[in-house]
Each structure stands twice: as structure tokens, then as C-alpha cells.
Design an enzyme around this catalytic site. Structure first.
Site, mmCIF file in Angstrom:
data_model
loop_
_atom_site.group_PDB
_atom_site.id
_atom_site.type_symbol
_atom_site.label_atom_id
_atom_site.label_comp_id
_atom_site.label_asym_id
_atom_site.label_seq_id
_atom_site.Cartn_x
_atom_site.Cartn_y
_atom_site.Cartn_z
ATOM 1 N N ARG A 47 0.841 -1.207 0.000
ATOM 2 C CA ARG A 47 0.000 0.000 0.000
ATOM 3 C C ARG A 47 0.873 1.252 0.000
ATOM 4 O O ARG A 47 0.543 2.247 -0.632
ATOM 5 C CB ARG A 47 -0.968 -0.003 1.198
ATOM 6 C CG ARG A 47 -1.720 1.316 1.363
ATOM 7 C CD ARG A 47 -3.020 1.201 2.152
ATOM 8 N NE ARG A 47 -2.917 0.487 3.393
ATOM 9 C CZ ARG A 47 -2.281 0.933 4.501
ATOM 10 N NH1 ARG A 47 -1.694 2.100 4.500
ATOM 11 N NH2 ARG A 47 -2.254 0.194 5.586
ATOM 12 N N TYR A 99 -16.102 17.524 -15.573
ATOM 13 C CA TYR A 99 -16.542 16.128 -15.505
ATOM 14 C C TYR A 99 -17.586 15.983 -14.381
ATOM 15 O O TYR A 99 -17.291 16.290 -13.218
ATOM 16 C CB TYR A 99 -15.342 15.202 -15.273
ATOM 17 C CG TYR A 99 -15.782 13.806 -14.931
ATOM 18 C CD1 TYR A 99 -16.597 13.082 -15.803
ATOM 19 C CD2 TYR A 99 -15.434 13.215 -13.733
ATOM 20 C CE1 TYR A 99 -17.033 11.801 -15.475
ATOM 21 C CE2 TYR A 99 -15.862 11.937 -13.400
ATOM 22 C CZ TYR A 99 -16.670 11.245 -14.281
ATOM 23 O OH TYR A 99 -17.121 9.998 -13.955
ATOM 24 N N ASP A 170 -7.109 19.142 -14.810
ATOM 25 C CA ASP A 170 -7.502 17.801 -15.275
ATOM 26 C C ASP A 170 -7.139 17.739 -16.757
ATOM 27 O O ASP A 170 -7.754 18.397 -17.592
ATOM 28 C CB ASP A 170 -9.015 17.612 -15.045
ATOM 29 C CG ASP A 170 -9.495 16.212 -15.438
ATOM 30 O OD1 ASP A 170 -8.803 15.549 -16.229
ATOM 31 O OD2 ASP A 170 -10.586 15.807 -14.971
ATOM 32 N N LYS A 195 -8.669 6.283 -19.126
ATOM 33 C CA LYS A 195 -8.945 6.737 -20.500
ATOM 34 C C LYS A 195 -7.754 6.457 -21.420
ATOM 35 O O LYS A 195 -7.427 5.315 -21.618
ATOM 36 C CB LYS A 195 -9.341 8.220 -20.469
ATOM 37 C CG LYS A 195 -10.295 8.589 -19.319
ATOM 38 C CD LYS A 195 -11.590 7.805 -19.363
ATOM 39 C CE LYS A 195 -12.493 8.254 -18.206
ATOM 40 N NZ LYS A 195 -13.691 7.441 -18.062
#
Ligand code: PLP
Length: 371
Positions: A47, A99, A170, A195
């Protein structure tokens, strides 16, 4: 080095123990310590850090011309880390076209914790009028989803930095192949790796890349490690693999988007095409100035309203009716339906992710569907 070379080499190292040219996948969650309790490999628990994630973060930082990157389990988790890093009560200025998943995240999860205004961020007067003493962040998304609005990054950065306000961009629609916000002054870049970075519609991820290693960045790292919204080693491995072809894939997406939008803009059934690479786009000059290429995403509006948009989308045979973007296959969606009841997207708008099929086949399909 040029972006094609960085994409192939920055995240990969040949494995010394076996000679494997491609860096192996390390699924182990834990790493053996030295007798003195130290861990010379730099890894103790997955982690906190994992070799495949390090490789991914290394290549992403270099691709975006930043100094460091932090990978997350989704684009929304990356965005959330930014919002969580702010002091409660901080005011955020964000674009009116953003978004919807991140806008809803702010409105749903951060109501009462942070303050926010969604405005026409390109309008200098409107922007100045919304700056408050507690404004700590300007969030930019350019080109925006789904209206493909282009924000002048340098201009917003200039206004923000003059008041000590941070700017996060972004860059999901553009990718570093088309736009480098850090070189234009942004403090941090955010991506949905789901994406173009993944590029094959088969993994979910997100990333933040910083221009500077500072206290804010260390807080982001703490959120990544303690919050634990990290990508799996396998997803990191897949992303490093996909990123190697990003510059070449982007050329195909960009070329197909340009030709499709040129075809649509002269079609009698089309009311408007939204693509920064068209001279008719309202921010074409800004796009030409700040982008290296115009990207693979566009939207178009049909004459005949929602009914016609839905007729056309259902008549297409090659374009897949699905949300998301950036994969090799062309996707199309009736965006207002996807965004739900609070949508501001026009009901005659279809959003397209131009895939890598042959342009003739894509145009033939649109031609037959438009009729
Ligand atoms: N930013 C943009 C521009 C997006 O289009 C998306 C998803 O569609 C996101 C962020 C969120 O990414 P994810 O779906 O990986 O959480």
C-alpha cells in the site's frame, strides 16, 4: 528526450536477476526486512509502495514534465485526494463545464466541508469576481467534458498565483501528447488513467503529477498511503505497458477526430460540432496557442433535438454506445442521459471518443446513420 522515448523507457527497467527486458509484475504485498529491521530495497508493504507503481509514477511524472506522481485507483480517487488535502473551509473555483462525476463528488461529499463555485473560468471578470479571501484552489479541466471548452491555462495561473492560489488541471482529454499544463504554470495535473493512458477500456486508474515537491505534495502522498485508494500492481503493470504506445495511439485518435469533425461540420443534419481543432471553435486561438495537438474527443449537436440524436446513436453500427473514452474502439454516448437529472448538457448532443478504426469505415458509419 522526446515523448515517444520517455513513454517507452522512463517506467521500465530490465530485471537484473533474470535479464527480463520487461520489468516483472510484483504481486507480493509485503517485502522481507533486513536483520536490523530496515528494508534496503525501499519497499516494505505494497500500500505504501510497490515496484510496479514506482515504475508507473516515474514514467507519468516525466511524461507530464513534473517532478513526482502519485497513482490512485481511479480518476475520482485522484481528484478526491486533492480535495481532501485542502483545509476545511477552503473555497474552490471550478469550471461550469467539468466532468460531472467530480462536480458531484464536490457537491455530495464535500458540502459543508469545502466551499465551491462552478463558473465560466475563461471570463476574467467573472473569475476575479469569484475570488474570495479563502479561495485556495482553481480547478481547470481543458478541453472540458463534454462541451470541449478550452481554458487559457496561463491566464488562469497568472490570476491565481498573484493571489497565492493553487491551480490543478484535469488533463484527461488532452494527455501530455497534446498539452503540458505544468509547463504552462499549473501546480498539479490530474488524470483519469482509465482513459487514454490505459487506452484499451480495460482498467480503472487515476494519477496526480506535481510541479514541485512541497508540503502540499507530501500531504497528497500521505492521503495516497493512508487512504489506500491505490491501483493494484497488475493495473500499474498494464498502464506502464499501455503508456509505451500512448504517443502513437494519440496520433491516430487525433487524426480520426479531426477528419470526423470536418466531415460532420459540413453535414446538413448537424447543428454544431464542438472540437478545439476546428477554426469555428470559440477558443480555437487559445487551443492553437497552448495545445500541441487537439485530442481525440469531440461532441456534436443534431438538428432535430433529442429524438434525432437518439435516432442517430441507435442507427450507428460501428461506434459502440457506451460511456468513457480513450480506448481503441470508437465510443458514442447521449451525454445528457449519462449525466442524469441535473445535467446542463444539451439534449441534442452526442459525445464521441474517436477510436483507431480506419477513418473511411467510421465516416461510412456516420454517413449511413445520419441518413
Ligand atoms: N476527469 C475526466 C475528464 C473524466 O472524463 C473522468 C471520467 O470519465 C474522470 C475525471 C474520472 O475518472 P474515473 O472514471 O477513472 O474515476
Amino acid at each position: 528526450m522526446k515523448i515517444e522515448t520517455i513513454a517507452i523507457h522512463a517506467g521500465n527497467h530490465t530485471d537484473k536477476s533474470t535479464g527480463a527486458v520487461v520489468q516483472p509484475l510484483v504481486q507480493s504485498t509485503t517485502f522481507e526486512r533486513n536483520k536490523d529491521g530496515g528494508f534496503t530495497s525501499g519497499y516494505s508493504y505494497s500500500r505504501a509502495a510497490n515496484p510496479n507503481r514506482t515504475a508507473l509514477e516515474t514514467v507519468l511524472a516525466k511524461l507530464e514534465q513534473g517532478v513526482d506522481a502519485a497513482a490512485f485507483s481511479s480518476g475520482n480517487a485522484a481528484g478526491m485526494a486533492v480535495f481532501q488535502s485542502l483545509q476545511p473551509g477552503t473555497h474552490i473555483i471550478a469550471p461550469d463545464d467539468m466532468y460531472h462525476g467530480l462536480r458531484n463528488q464536490l457537491k455530495t461529499l464535500f458540502a459543508g466541508i469545502l466551499e465551491f463555485d462552478f463558473i465560466d473560468i475563461n471570463n476574467q471578470e467573472v473569475l476575479n469576481a469569484h475570488i474570495k479571501p479563502n479561495t485556495g484552489l482553481m480547478w481547470i479541466e481543458t478541453p472540458s467534458n463534454p462541451l470541449l471548452k478550452v481554458t487559457d491555462i496561463k491566464k488562469v495561473v497568472g490570476i491565481a498565483h498573484a493571489k497565492g492560489i493553487k491551480v490543478v488541471c484535469d488533463n484527461t482529454f488532452a494527455t501530455p501528447v497534446c498539452q503540458l499544463p505544468i509547463l504552462l504554470g499549473a501546480d498539479m495535473v490530474m488524470h483519469s488513467s482509465t482513459k487514454y493512458f490505459g487506452g484499451h477500456s480495460d482498467l480503472t486508474g487515476g494519477v496526480l503529477i506535481t510541479a514541485e515537491d512541497n508540503d502540499w505534495w507530501r500531504k497528497i502522498h500521505t492521503i495516497q498511503e493512508m487512504g489506500g485508494a491505490i491501483p493494484s500492481p497488475f493495473d500499474c503493470y498494464m498502464l506502464v505497458r499501455s503508456l509505451k504506445t500512448l504517443p502513437y495511439r494519440m496520433r491516430g485518435h487525433i487524426n480520426n477526430a479531426q477528419l470526423l469533425t470536418e466531415f460532420l461540420s459540413v453535414h446538413p443534419k448537424v447543428e454544431q460540432v464542438l472540437y478545439p481543432g476546428l477554426p469555428l471553435h470559440p477558443q480555437y486561438e487559445i487551443a492553437k496557442d497552448q495545445m500541441l495537438a487537439f485530442g481525440g474527443m469531440f461532441s456534436f449537436c443534431l438538428k432535430g433535438g433529442e429524438a434525432e440524436a437518439k435516432r442517430v446513436i441507435n442507427a450507428l453500427k460501428l461506434f459502440t454506445r457506451a460511456t468513457s473514452l480513450g480506448g481503441v474502439e470508437s465510443l458514442i454516448e447521449h451525454r445528457a442521459s449519462v449525466e442524469g437529472p441535473d445535467t446542463k448538457t444539451p439534449f441534442n448532443l452526442l459525445r464521441v471518443s474517436a477510436g483507431l478504426e480506419h477513418i473511411d469505415d467510421l465516416i461510412d458509419d456516420l454517413q449511413q446513420a445520419l441518413g
